[in-house]
Enzyme design. Structure first.
Site, short mmCIF file in Angstrom:
data_model
loop_
_atom_site.label_atom_id
_atom_site.label_comp_id
_atom_site.label_asym_id
_atom_site.label_seq_id
_atom_site.Cartn_x
_atom_site.Cartn_y
_atom_site.Cartn_z
N GLY A 17 -15.03 30.78 17.28
CA GLY A 17 -14.28 29.94 16.34
C GLY A 17 -14.60 30.25 14.90
CB ALA A 18 -16.29 33.02 13.28
CB SER A 19 -10.49 32.65 12.68
OG SER A 19 -10.13 31.44 13.32
N GLY A 21 -12.98 27.24 9.07
CA GLY A 21 -13.81 26.05 9.18
C GLY A 21 -15.30 26.30 9.24
CB ILE A 22 -17.92 24.47 11.14
CG1 ILE A 22 -17.61 23.09 10.54
CG2 ILE A 22 -19.41 24.61 11.42
CD1 ILE A 22 -17.75 21.94 11.53
CE LYS A 42 -6.40 29.69 21.37
NZ LYS A 42 -6.02 28.41 21.96
CE1 TYR A 168 -14.41 16.43 20.86
CE2 TYR A 168 -15.22 14.27 20.20
CZ TYR A 168 -15.11 15.63 19.98
OH TYR A 168 -15.72 16.19 18.88
CE LYS A 172 -18.51 18.80 20.32
NZ LYS A 172 -18.27 20.18 19.80
#
Length: 421
Positions: A17-19, A21-22, A42, A168, A172
């Protein structure tokens, strides 16, 4: 803000998920040391609403001083993870750090959450974290640094965190249970920790969940990047910890946290899973204009406390609060909602919130209203507040009533299902 020390120079970080945000913020922090970053996300083609792709992130990482390897990875697909790990090893010679950041969210109740959304959250959050860790571990065990960092919360079994978005929360906490298990399983070989923010963080997801203006109540992703950097530069013996960003950075000597705020000095929304008093926390979230997001499905008690006609409402310890709500008070849905809010105010809520809110409402029963959760026992009423305002919210009166009575449930179930890689 936390200074770079150069300790991650030449290290290879595999970040899901490094494209944006965090995940991207953590990547850019490490890139300043000269680290190698595997961008496992993605988004290869520009998204119609979300910013950034793995290729634009790669450009930013290299401009910051690092080396980048963009890889199309859906963490629900084992083969895609394995192929990205193989490419990383071929290009950089190994993997030193894994950051499990990619996650899916749907803040909906059990009956309102379709099976496909349950599967999405369980697969992306719990299963994706487990699989990515499993595939990276043989290479991590060879590293002198050897860290896994999951963006997941401390496990809080207070039912308030399950009742409104059970699926959810389970997903998590599954990520957090990976920390508990793997930290013990690989103690001495690989450090495994969790990181979670004390306050809401401004990301594309938060924009969708919180609506217009929510960014003022958030901190920037920089605070998590700094906290992650601090964790990843510690020895392997630092393992099995559930770290809260502000707490860790305070220990590292950071004193001015306004530098991390989107709007310095503005009241901040607390994040999930960190409650001390759930009712106080929920009221604080409501007061900051985010009840529809953070208290999905909770119904406001429409019962107005009984009191003699024309009498003033008495707060805790006999504190007189807001003489507006008497027999001569305005009538209508907004007025009734404010009566309910007034009945919920107590000194603990005021102490925890410390904010004054003006509501500019249009439509039936509209006009200017206020909620004082900063002074004495608190108050609420029609008209301008007799003190400095911290937040002004503009909306229709019908939306205001819905916001404080859980009427946004259907809307939120639609916008909160997006998987943010």
């Amino acid at each position: 803000m936390l200074r770079n020390t150069g300790k991650l120079a030449g290290c290879t970080l595999f970040i899901t998920g490094a494209s944006r945000g965090i995940g991207k913020a953590i990547a850019l922090k490490a890139a300043k040391d000269g680290a190698n970053i595997v961008i496992a996300a993605k988004t290869g083609e520009p998204h119609r609403t979300l910013p950034g792709t793995i290729y634009t992130a790669a450009e930013e990482i290299e401009a910051a001083g690092g080396k980048a390897l963009p890889c199309i990875v859906n963490v629900m697909e084992e083969q895609q993870i394995a192929e990205a790990v193989e490419k990383a090893v071929q290009k950089f010679g190994g993997i030193d750090v894994l950051v499990n950041n990619a996650s899916a969210i749907s803040l909906t109740g059990t009956l309102e959450t379709p099976t496909k959304k349950v599967d999405l959250m369980m697969s992306a959050n719990t299963r994706g974290t487990y699989l990515t860790s499993k595939i990276c571990l043989p290479y991590l065990k060879k590293s002198k640094i050897a860290h896994i960092l999951n963006l997941s919360p401390p496990i809080n079994l207070n039912p308030v965190w399950f009742r409104n978005h059970c699926a959810y929360t389970i997903s998590k906490y599954g990520m957090s249970m990976c920390v508990l298990g793997m930290a013990e399983e690989f103690r001495g070989e690989v450090a495994v920790n969790a990181l979670w923010p004390k306050t809401a963080i401004h990301t594309s997801a938060m924009d969708m969940l919180g609506g217009a203006g929510v960014e003022k109540q958030c901190r920037k992703t920089d605070i998590l990047a700094d906290a992650a950097y601090c964790i990843l530069t510690k020895p392997k013996s630092f393992t099995g910890n559930f770290v809260i960003d502000e707490n860790l950075l305070s220990e590292e000597g950071i004193k001015d946290f306004d530098v991390y705020a989107v709007a310095p000095g503005h009241p901040l929304l607390p994040d999930f899973f960190l409650d001390v008093d759930p009712n106080t926390l929920a009221m604080k979230m409501e007061a900051h204009g985010a009840s529809s997001t953070f208290k999905e499905g909770k119904k406001v008690d429409r019962t107005i406390p009984e009191r003699p006609e024309g009498a003033k409402h008495e707060g805790p310890q006999g504190t007189k609060q807001n003489a507006e709500f008497t027999a001569a008070s305005p009538a209508g849905p907004v007025a009734e909602t404010f009566k309910v809010i007034q009945g919920s105010i107590n000194e603990d809520v005021v102490k925890a919130t410390q904010g004054v809110y003006r509501f500019e409402l249009s439509g039936e029963d509209g006009g200017t209203w206020y909620l004082d959760l900063r002074n004495k026992g608190g108050s609420a009423g029609k008209g301008d507040p007799p003190m400095k305002v911290d937040v002004t919210m503009t909306m229709s009166s019908s939306d205001f009533v819905k916001m404080f009575s859980g009427g946004y449930q259907k809307y939120l179930s639609e916008v909160s299902q997006t998987y943010f890689p």
